[in-house]
Scaffold this motif. Structure first.
Motif, PDB file in Angstrom:
ATOM      1  N   HIS A 152       0.086   6.625   3.754  1.00  0.00           N
ATOM      2  CA  HIS A 152      -1.089   7.457   3.981  1.00  0.00           C
ATOM      3  C   HIS A 152      -0.807   8.888   3.524  1.00  0.00           C
ATOM      4  CE1 HIS A 152      -4.688   9.087   5.744  1.00  0.00           C
ATOM      5  NE2 HIS A 152      -3.949   9.993   6.355  1.00  0.00           N
ATOM      6  N   ASP A 165      -3.809   3.232  -5.062  1.00  0.00           N
ATOM      7  CA  ASP A 165      -3.477   3.277  -3.641  1.00  0.00           C
ATOM      8  C   ASP A 165      -2.552   2.147  -3.201  1.00  0.00           C
ATOM      9  OD1 ASP A 165      -5.287   5.547  -2.784  1.00  0.00           O
ATOM     10  OD2 ASP A 165      -6.714   4.216  -3.774  1.00  0.00           O
ATOM     11  N   THR A 177      -7.144  -3.505 -12.155  1.00  0.00           N
ATOM     12  CA  THR A 177      -7.392  -2.820 -10.889  1.00  0.00           C
ATOM     13  C   THR A 177      -8.572  -3.462 -10.182  1.00  0.00           C
ATOM     14  OG1 THR A 177      -8.818  -1.160 -11.908  1.00  0.00           O
ATOM     15  CG2 THR A 177      -6.494  -0.582 -11.667  1.00  0.00           C
ATOM     16  N   TRP A 193      -9.205   1.521   7.148  1.00  0.00           N
ATOM     17  CA  TRP A 193     -10.016   1.552   5.940  1.00  0.00           C
ATOM     18  C   TRP A 193     -11.465   1.189   6.239  1.00  0.00           C
ATOM     19  CZ3 TRP A 193      -7.327  -0.393   0.882  1.00  0.00           C
ATOM     20  CH2 TRP A 193      -6.156   0.353   0.677  1.00  0.00           C
ATOM     21  N   ARG A 217     -12.791   5.154  -0.751  1.00  0.00           N
ATOM     22  CA  ARG A 217     -12.621   4.240  -1.885  1.00  0.00           C
ATOM     23  C   ARG A 217     -11.129   4.103  -2.142  1.00  0.00           C
ATOM     24  NH1 ARG A 217     -14.422   4.997  -8.176  1.00  0.00           N
ATOM     25  NH2 ARG A 217     -12.571   3.982  -8.991  1.00  0.00           N
ATOM     26  N   TRP A 218     -10.700   2.890  -2.432  1.00  0.00           N
ATOM     27  CA  TRP A 218      -9.304   2.633  -2.723  1.00  0.00           C
ATOM     28  C   TRP A 218      -9.215   1.787  -3.981  1.00  0.00           C
ATOM     29  CZ3 TRP A 218     -11.588   2.413   2.013  1.00  0.00           C
ATOM     30  CH2 TRP A 218     -11.154   3.359   2.937  1.00  0.00           C
ATOM     31  N   ASP A 219      -8.304   2.161  -4.858  1.00  0.00           N
ATOM     32  CA  ASP A 219      -8.062   1.420  -6.087  1.00  0.00           C
ATOM     33  C   ASP A 219      -6.672   0.798  -6.004  1.00  0.00           C
ATOM     34  OD1 ASP A 219     -10.374   1.971  -7.971  1.00  0.00           O
ATOM     35  OD2 ASP A 219      -9.859   3.995  -7.324  1.00  0.00           O
ATOM     36  N   LEU A 220      -6.630  -0.503  -6.217  1.00  0.00           N
ATOM     37  CA  LEU A 220      -5.363  -1.223  -6.180  1.00  0.00           C
ATOM     38  C   LEU A 220      -5.041  -1.796  -7.550  1.00  0.00           C
ATOM     39  CD1 LEU A 220      -5.866  -3.295  -2.895  1.00  0.00           C
ATOM     40  CD2 LEU A 220      -4.697  -1.096  -3.150  1.00  0.00           C
ATOM     41  N   ARG A 273      -5.155   9.781  -4.757  1.00  0.00           N
ATOM     42  CA  ARG A 273      -4.291   9.066  -5.687  1.00  0.00           C
ATOM     43  C   ARG A 273      -5.144   8.309  -6.682  1.00  0.00           C
ATOM     44  NH1 ARG A 273      -1.489   7.668  -0.765  1.00  0.00           N
ATOM     45  NH2 ARG A 273       0.651   8.349  -0.919  1.00  0.00           N
ATOM     46  N   LEU A 327      -6.057  -5.711   4.872  1.00  0.00           N
ATOM     47  CA  LEU A 327      -6.171  -4.247   4.762  1.00  0.00           C
ATOM     48  C   LEU A 327      -6.067  -3.580   6.126  1.00  0.00           C
ATOM     49  CD1 LEU A 327      -9.110  -4.062   2.205  1.00  0.00           C
ATOM     50  CD2 LEU A 327      -6.673  -3.708   1.759  1.00  0.00           C
ATOM     51  N   LEU A 347       0.826  -1.202   0.000  1.00  0.00           N
ATOM     52  CA  LEU A 347       0.000   0.000   0.000  1.00  0.00           C
ATOM     53  C   LEU A 347       0.859   1.249   0.000  1.00  0.00           C
ATOM     54  CD1 LEU A 347      -2.675  -1.106   2.612  1.00  0.00           C
ATOM     55  CD2 LEU A 347      -2.808  -1.222   0.118  1.00  0.00           C
ATOM     56  N   CYS A 401     -11.386  -2.112  -7.131  1.00  0.00           N
ATOM     57  CA  CYS A 401     -11.860  -0.952  -6.374  1.00  0.00           C
ATOM     58  C   CYS A 401     -12.541  -1.453  -5.110  1.00  0.00           C
ATOM     59  CB  CYS A 401     -12.840  -0.151  -7.235  1.00  0.00           C
ATOM     60  SG  CYS A 401     -13.607   1.209  -6.343  1.00  0.00           S
TER      61      CYS A 401
END
Length: 136
Positions: A23, A31, A96, A56, A106-109, A28, A52, A20, A98
């Motif tokens: 912070h 993430d 990705t 979060w 919201r986090w996109d990896l 971004r 996680l 990750l 989400c």
């Protein structure tokens, strides 16, 4: 006399391969990065969600690209709560995932395909965690 068979120890569950970004208060595009062990969301998603940060919050929604994953239901139970799975074929990037937590964000990896070897996966994950979106 009763003979009890000796049971082999159960294999431990694999750890989530996750990096990750630090912070930040700035938004971004990516993430971090996740490198699942397979294309089976029913197996991989609980590992990811369990790894996680607690900050979060409870992940209740996940969007993945249809082309990346094997078939899966629209909902699944993860750590005793329901997670809705949405599948997208175009608007969401193929590589990705989400993650959505109501009231938290919201986090996109970046998703590194499971068949990628470690020598190639590590630089991709490091770049994503550094905030650089690698091209592939």
């Amino acid at each position: 006399m009763t003979t009890v068979p000796v049971l082999e120890p159960l294999p431990s569950q694999p750890l989530a391969r996750l990096r990750l970004a630090p912070h930040s208060t700035l938004p971004r595009r990516i993430d971090g990065a996740w490198w699942p062990h397979s294309r089976d969301l029913l197996v991989e998603l609980p590992l990811l969600i369990g790894a996680l940060p607690r900050t979060w919050g409870q992940i209740t929604g996940v969007t993945v690209n249809t082309a990346m994953w094997a078939a899966s239901p629209g909902r699944m139970l993860v750590a005793n709560h329901v997670v809705r799975l949405s599948r997208s074929s175009g608007s969401h990037g193929r590589h990705t995932v989400c993650l959505v937590s109501p009231g938290r964000g919201r986090w996109d990896l970046l998703v590194v395909p499971p068949e990628v070897d470690a020598a190639d996966a590590e630089p991709l994950m490091a770049a994503a965690a550094a905030g650089v979106r690698p091209s592939h």
